[in-house]
Design a protein around this motif. Structure first.
Motif, mmCIF file in Angstrom:
data_model
loop_
_atom_site.group_PDB
_atom_site.id
_atom_site.type_symbol
_atom_site.label_atom_id
_atom_site.label_comp_id
_atom_site.label_asym_id
_atom_site.label_seq_id
_atom_site.Cartn_x
_atom_site.Cartn_y
_atom_site.Cartn_z
ATOM 1 N N ARG A 61 0.602 -1.133 -0.087
ATOM 2 C CA ARG A 61 -0.125 0.018 0.055
ATOM 3 C C ARG A 61 0.808 1.370 0.095
ATOM 4 O O ARG A 61 0.335 2.273 -0.038
ATOM 5 C CB ARG A 61 -0.900 -0.010 1.142
ATOM 6 N N VAL A 62 2.282 1.136 0.088
ATOM 7 C CA VAL A 62 3.186 2.228 0.331
ATOM 8 C C VAL A 62 3.181 2.711 -1.250
ATOM 9 O O VAL A 62 3.105 2.230 -2.121
ATOM 10 C CB VAL A 62 4.292 1.757 0.550
ATOM 11 N N GLU A 63 3.060 4.327 -1.262
ATOM 12 C CA GLU A 63 2.979 4.782 -2.296
ATOM 13 C C GLU A 63 4.215 4.559 -3.329
ATOM 14 O O GLU A 63 5.392 4.549 -2.917
ATOM 15 C CB GLU A 63 2.841 6.543 -2.085
ATOM 16 N N GLY A 64 3.886 4.454 -4.489
ATOM 17 C CA GLY A 64 5.125 4.061 -5.373
ATOM 18 C C GLY A 64 5.624 2.524 -5.425
ATOM 19 O O GLY A 64 6.541 2.513 -6.112
ATOM 20 N N SER A 65 5.089 1.841 -4.895
ATOM 21 C CA SER A 65 5.512 0.359 -4.823
ATOM 22 C C SER A 65 4.836 -0.242 -5.993
ATOM 23 O O SER A 65 3.972 0.018 -6.501
ATOM 24 C CB SER A 65 5.003 -0.355 -3.603
ATOM 25 N N GLY A 66 5.794 -1.355 -6.465
ATOM 26 C CA GLY A 66 5.492 -1.933 -7.755
ATOM 27 C C GLY A 66 4.656 -3.075 -7.288
ATOM 28 O O GLY A 66 3.786 -3.123 -6.648
ATOM 29 N N ALA A 67 5.197 -4.063 -7.842
ATOM 30 C CA ALA A 67 4.433 -5.541 -7.917
ATOM 31 C C ALA A 67 4.385 -6.054 -6.434
ATOM 32 O O ALA A 67 5.465 -6.026 -5.947
ATOM 33 C CB ALA A 67 4.939 -6.491 -8.975
ATOM 34 N N CYS A 68 3.204 -6.717 -6.098
ATOM 35 C CA CYS A 68 2.961 -7.178 -4.793
ATOM 36 C C CYS A 68 3.149 -8.674 -4.782
ATOM 37 O O CYS A 68 2.441 -9.438 -4.765
ATOM 38 C CB CYS A 68 1.478 -6.782 -4.339
ATOM 39 N N TRP A 69 4.438 -9.263 -4.924
ATOM 40 C CA TRP A 69 4.789 -10.551 -5.314
ATOM 41 C C TRP A 69 4.417 -11.243 -4.169
ATOM 42 O O TRP A 69 4.137 -12.514 -4.100
ATOM 43 C CB TRP A 69 6.079 -10.781 -5.776
ATOM 44 N N VAL A 70 4.337 -10.616 -2.783
ATOM 45 C CA VAL A 70 4.136 -11.361 -1.625
ATOM 46 C C VAL A 70 2.866 -11.903 -1.517
ATOM 47 O O VAL A 70 2.470 -12.961 -1.056
ATOM 48 C CB VAL A 70 4.782 -10.494 -0.571
ATOM 49 N N PHE A 71 1.944 -11.080 -2.521
ATOM 50 C CA PHE A 71 0.549 -11.698 -2.484
ATOM 51 C C PHE A 71 0.493 -13.197 -3.050
ATOM 52 O O PHE A 71 -0.233 -14.053 -2.685
ATOM 53 C CB PHE A 71 -0.159 -10.559 -3.141
ATOM 54 N N ILE A 72 1.303 -13.036 -4.449
ATOM 55 C CA ILE A 72 1.353 -14.347 -4.775
ATOM 56 C C ILE A 72 2.016 -15.491 -4.187
ATOM 57 O O ILE A 72 1.345 -16.565 -3.887
ATOM 58 C CB ILE A 72 2.255 -14.410 -6.090
#
Lengths: 400, 442
Positions: free
Chosen positions: B80-91
Motif C-alpha cells: 500500500r506504500v505509495e510508489g511500490s510496484g508488483a506485490c509478489w508477496v501476495f502471490i
C-alpha cells in the motif's frame, strides 16, 4: 477354366435377413432411422422434463414477461429507458449496447490489425520484432483476463475525479470514466455540413468520371487531390466563413464529480480496449499471411513495368492479398461480436449482461431468455457472414 | 575471357584475381544496422521511435516488477506504500490456493501425484525420441484417467453404488462372450465385428470394475473431495484436458457426419455445428448451468464441473469439426475411390486412409482450437467455478491484501500461467508439423 473353378467352389446360398444388413443402402437407411428416433426421443425427453420441472417450480412460461416492468436502472442507454420501462425495453437497450461495442470494436480492431500485420513484415528489424512480441503475447492470453486487467487493474485504479488526469483537448480521465468535450452545433452549422455533403457527392462523381476517362483514353486524373480539396478544404473554409458555428461543452469539476461533456463509462472503455487489442493481434496474423501469400513474382512484375512501391502495394499486392484475408477476417469479426458478450464479467450493460443476466434472475424464465439471446447472436453472426460473403464475392477473382 | 585478358594486360593482376572485399559499410554489424534499421530517413525515424518504445517498456517492467516490487511481508501493508510496484508477496502467500483452490490441505498430495502421473504419460508421448509410443498412449488415455479420477475425487472409497457395479460386471461378461464367440468359426457374425464389440465393452467396463475392486477391497481409503472445493490450476488443467480429449472425437464425428452421404446425418451435423459456432461460449455455459437442470428428470442432478466440461467439449467440438472438415476436403477423390476399390469398409477407409492424411494436414488448425479452448477455460468463472483466473479474482477481494498494485500482480501471474501453456502448445505443434512434413521435403 479358372473362372469356372471359382464359381464351383463358391456355394450358392439363399440370401438371409442377416445378409441384407450388409448391403450399404439398407444400412444407410437403418442408421438414419435409428438416429432420427434417438434425436426425437432426446427432444421429447427434454421437452417433457422441462415442462414438468417448470410446473413443479411454479415458473411461468411464455413471453408474458416481455411487457412487465423491469424496475432496475441501466448505466448506459442509447435509447430512452427508465426503471419503469418493460423487460422488452431492456432487451433493446442491451442489444443496442452490444451493437455499439461490436461495431466500434470491429472498426478499431481492423485498423490495429492492419497496422500491426504490415509492421510484422516491415524491413525495419526492430519494428518487425516489436509487432511479433505484441502478437505472440496478446494471442496467448485469454480475453477475459485482458478485460480484467483493463478494467480492474488499470481503469479502476485511476485517481478520483478531484485528481483527474487532464488529456489533450479538454478531455478528462478518472475513476468514473473518460469525459470528452461535447460539440454543440450553433445556428449556421448547416452551411459547412451542406458543403461537406456536396463535396462528398462531387468527389464520387469525379472518381467515376476519372475512371471512365482512364479506361477510354489512358489519361490519369488527380482524383485524390480533388477529393481532398472538395471534402476537407472547402468545408473547412465554409466553416470559418460562417463564423466557426460550433461550441464545445467542456467537462468541468463541480463538487466531487465532473459535469458536462460526453461520458464514456470505464466498462465500455475497458471492453473496447480489450476487444480491439485482442482481436487486432489475430487480424495482424491474417494480414501478414495474406500479404505473404501473394507470389513474389507479382511484386517483381509490378516493379518491372515501372510501378512505384506505393502503386505496387495499392494496385497489385493488396487486391490479391484481400482475397486471402477476407474469409478469415470474417470469422474474426464474428468472434469479436460473440466475445463482446464477455461484457457480463465487467458489468458493461450488453445483451448478455442485462438480459440473460438481470432479466433471467428476476423472472427465472431461463428457457425463453437464453433462447432469445442465442437467436440474437445467431442472426447477428448470419448477417455479418452474409455481408462479408457479399464483399468477398466482389473481391474474388473473376474467372471465365 | 575478355575481361580476364583486359585484367591481365592491366597493372593489378594480383589484386584483381582475388575478389575485392565488400565495403566496410555493407558487412558486419554496421552493414546489418544500415540494412535493417537505417536504410532510409523514414526507416531511421521508425528505429528511433521503436528504440524509445522498447526503452520505456523495459524500464517500466523492470521498475514495476523488480526494483520497486514487494517481495516479503505478512499482508498487503507493504504494497500500500505509495510508489511500490508488483506485490509478489501476495502471490507467495496465495500460491497454494492458486494451484489447488480450496482442496483440503492434507489431501493436496493427491493433486501433486496426479500432476506427476500426467507428466509421466505425456512426456514419453510427446518427445519424439522416446520409444514405446503405443504403451505411453495406452497409459495416458486408458490407465491414467481412471487413476486421476479416483485420486482427485476419492469416490472409489465409501459405500458402493450397486447399479454401477452391476453394469460394469454385465459389460465385462458381454466382452468375454464376444471374445469367446470370435474364436469359434461357426458364428454367423464376422469375428472382427465381435472383437470390436468386445473391445468397446471392455473399455467401458474397466473403469467400473476398477472402482468396484477399490471400494470392496478397502485397501486404500481416500477421503472424498467434492468438486466444489477444486480450484486454481487444477480446474484449468482438468477442464482443458477433458475438453481437448472430448472435443476431438466429437469433432471427428461431426466432420464425418457433415461429409456423409446420408442426408439426415448431414443435416443434423450441419445444424449442430452452425448453431454452436453462431453463439458465444458464455451462452452455452449459461445453458449448461441454468437450463440443463430443467432438462433432466426431477431428482437427477449433475455436478457443476461436469456440466461445464460437457458444455466446453461440445462447444470446442463444433469448431474442431470445421477444422477437420477442411482437411477432409483437401484429400483427393482418388484416395476415397482407391480405398473403396480395395474393398475396405467405411471405418477402415476413414480410419486407415482418409483421416491420417486429413488430420496431418490440419495440425496447425487443431492446435489453434486447443489453444483457443485452453484460453476459453477462463470463462468457467462466469458460472461460478474457480479456475486460475477465477481464484485470482476471488482473492483480490481479500481486504487484508487490498492495495493498488495487487490486482495487476495477480493478473500478471495468471497471464504468465496461460501464456506458458498456450505458447508452449503452439511451438510444439510447429515442431510436429516440421517433423511430419519431412517426407514431403526432399
Amino acid at each position: 477354366m479358372a473362372v469356372t473353378g471359382i464359381a464351383a467352389r463358391a456355394p450358392r446360398r439363399t440370401p438371409s435377413l442377416l445378409d441384407l444388413l450388409y448391403r450399404p443402402e439398407v444400412r444407410q437407411v437403418l442408421f438414419q432411422i435409428i438416429l432420427i428416433i434417438a434425436l426425437a426421443a432426446l427432444f421429447w425427453m427434454i421437452i417433457s422434463n422441462t415442462a414438468a420441472n417448470l410446473r413443479r417450480q411454479n415458473i411461468a412460461s411464455g413471453f408474458g414477461f416481455w411487457n412487465t416492468t423491469a424496475g432496475f436502472d441501466i448505466s448506459q442507454t442509447l435509447i430512452p429507458y427508465t426503471n419503469t420501462s418493460t423487460y422488452g425495453r431492456v432487451f433493446w437497450v442491451g442489444l443496442t449496447n452490444t451493437l455499439l461495442v461490436a461495431s466500434i470494436g470491429i472498426v478499431f480492431a481492423t485498423m490495429v490489425g492492419f497496422i500491426m500485420g504490415i509492421a510484422r513484415l516491415s524491413t525495419n528489424w526492430l519494428i518487425a520484432r516489436l509487432a511479433t512480441v505484441y502478437v505472440e503475447t496478446i494471442r496467448n492470453i485469454p480475453l477475459l483476463l485482458q478485460l480484467f486487467v483493463w478494467y480492474f487493474a488499470v481503469l479502476k485504479t485511476l485517481p478520483p475525479p478531484r485528481q483527474s488526469l487532464e488529456l489533450v483537448g479538454g478531455a478528462v480521465l478518472n475513476l468514473r470514466g473518460l469525459y470528452l468535450p461535447e460539440p454543440l452545433p450553433q445556428p449556421g452549422f448547416q452551411i459547412p455540413l451542406a458543403v461537406l455533403a456536396l463535396g462528398v457527392l462531387a468527389s464520387i462523381a469525379i472518381a467515376v468520371w476519372a475512371k471512365r476517362r482512364q479506361r477510354l483514353t489512358g489519361a490519369q486524373f488527380h482524383t485524390g487531390l480533388a477529393a481532398l480539396v472538395l471534402i476537407v478544404v472547402l468545408p473547412a473554409a465554409a466553416y470559418f466563413l460562417a463564423g466557426a458555428p460550433l461550441e464545445f461543452d467542456y467537462p468541468t469539476l463541480r463538487g466531487f464529480n465532473y459535469t458536462g461533456g460526453i461520458v464514456v463509462l470505464p466498462e465500455f472503455l475497458a471492453l473496447v480496449l480489450g476487444l480491439v487489442i485482442y482481436t487486432g493481434a489475430f487480424i495482424a496474423e491474417i494480414v501478414r499471411a495474406g500479404i505473404q501469400g501473394v507470389p513474389k513474382g507479382q511484386k517483381e512484375a509490378a516493379s518491372a513495368i515501372g510501378l512505384s512501391t506505393g502503386q505496387t502495394l495499392r494496385l497489385v499486392v493488396i487486391p490479391q492479398a484481400m482475397r486471402i484475408i477476407i474469409p478469415p477476417l470474417t470469422s474474426n469479426y464474428l468472434n469479436l461480436i460473440k466475445n463482446s458478450s464477455l461484457a457480463v464479467a465487467i458489468a458493461y450493460p450488453d445483451l448478455v449482461s442485462v438480459f440473460a443476466g438481470t432479466v433471467l434472475n428476476q423472472t427465472g424464465q431461463a428457457v425463453e431468455v437464453i433462447l432469445i439471446t442465442m437467436l440474437v447472436y445467431l442472426s447477428l453472426s448470419l448477417f455479418t457472414s452474409l455481408l462479408m460473403n457479399w464483399f468477398n464475392a466482389r473481391m474474388a477473382l473473376v474467372e471465365r | 575471357m575478355a575481361v580476364q585478358q583486359d585484367l591481365a594486360t592491366g597493372a593489378g593482376l594480383a589484386v584483381a584475381s582475388a575478389p575485392m572485399p565488400p565495403p566496410r559499410s555493407e558487412v558486419g554489424v554496421i552493414g546489418w544496422l544500415r540494412h535493417n534499421l537505417f536504410s532510409s530517413w523514414s526507416n531511421g525515424l521508425l528505429t528511433v521511435v521503436a528504440l524509445y518504445l522498447i526503452w520505456k517498456l523495459i524500464d517500466g517492467i523492470l521498475s514495476w516488477g523488480i526494483i520497486h516490487a514487494v517481495w516479503s511481508g505478512e499482508d498487503g501493508s507493504a504494497c500500500r506504500v505509495e510508489g511500490s510496484g508488483a506485490c509478489w508477496v501476495f502471490i507467495k502467500a496465495k500460491i497454494g490456493q492458486f494451484i489447488y483452490g480450496r482442496y483440503p490441505e492434507g489431501e493436496r498430495w493427491r493433486v501433486n501425484l496426479v500432476f506427476i502421473l500426467a507428466c509421466a504419460g505425456l512426456v514419453p508421448l510427446m518427445v519424439p525420441r522416446i520409444p514405446g509410443k503405443a504403451w505411453s498412449a495406452v497409459y495416458t488415455f486408458f490407465i491414467f484417467p481412471v487413476i486421476a479420477f479416483w485420486l482427485l475425487t476419492g469416490s472409489a472409497s465409501g459405500p458402493g453404488a450397486g447399479p454401477i457395479d452391476l453394469m460394469g460386471l454385465c459389460l465385462a461378461i458381454v466382452a468375454t462372450v464376444a471374445f469367446a464367440l470370435s474364436r469359434s468359426s461357426s458364428a454367423r457374425v464376422p469375428p472382427q465385428t465381435l472383437r470390436l464389440a468386445g473391445g468397446v465393452c471392455l473399455v467401458l467396463a474397466y473403469p467400473l470394475l476398477v472402482r468396484w475392486l477399490l471400494s470392496t477391497s478397502g485397501l486404500v481409503d481416500l477421503r472424498p473431495v467434492a468438486t466444489e472445493l477444486w480450484g486454481g490450476l487444477l480446474v484449468t488443467l482438468v477442464v482443458a484436458s477433458v475438453g481437448i480429449t472430448g472435443s476431438f472425437p466429437v469433432g471427428v464425428a461431426l466432420a464425418l457426419g457433415r461429409r456423409s452421404r446420408m442426408p439426415f446425418v448431414r443435416w443434423a451435423s450441419v445444424g449442430f455445428i452452425e448453431f454452436v459456432r453462431g453463439v458465444p461460449l458464455i451462452t452455452v455455459l449459461f445453458m449448461a448451468s441454468v437450463m440443463l437442470p430443467l432438462f433432466l428428470p426431477a431428482g437427477v442432478s449433475f455436478d457443476k464441473l461436469l456440466r461445464a466440461l460437457v458444455g466446453v467439449a461440445l462447444f470446442a467440438g463444433a469448431y474442431m469439426a470445421e477444422t477437420i472438415r477442411g482437411g477432409l476436403q483437401a484429400i483427393p477423390r482418388g484416395q476415397f475411390e482407391a480405398a473403396q476399390a480395395l474393398g475396405l469398409s467405411y471405418a477402415q477407409r476413414m480410419g486407415l486412409i482418409i483421416l491420417p492424411q486429413a488430420l496431418k494436414l490440419v495440425i496447425p488448425g487443431i492446435v489453434n482450437s486447443f489453444v483457443g479452448l485452453f484460453k476459453d477455460t477462463s470463462l468457467v468463472l462466469i458460472i461460478g467455478l474457480f479456475d486460475v483466473l477465477g481464484i485470482v479474482q476471488l482473492n483480490l477481494t481479500d481486504a487484508k491484501w487490498f492495495a493498488n498494485s495487487t490486482a495487476m500482480t495477480g493478473y500478471v501471474f495468471a497471464a504468465l500461467v496461460f501464456w506458458v501453456f498456450c505458447f508452449g502448445m503452439s511451438r510444439y505443434s510447429q515442431m510436429i508439423e516440421r517433423r511430419l512434413a519431412a517426407g514431403d521435403r526432399r
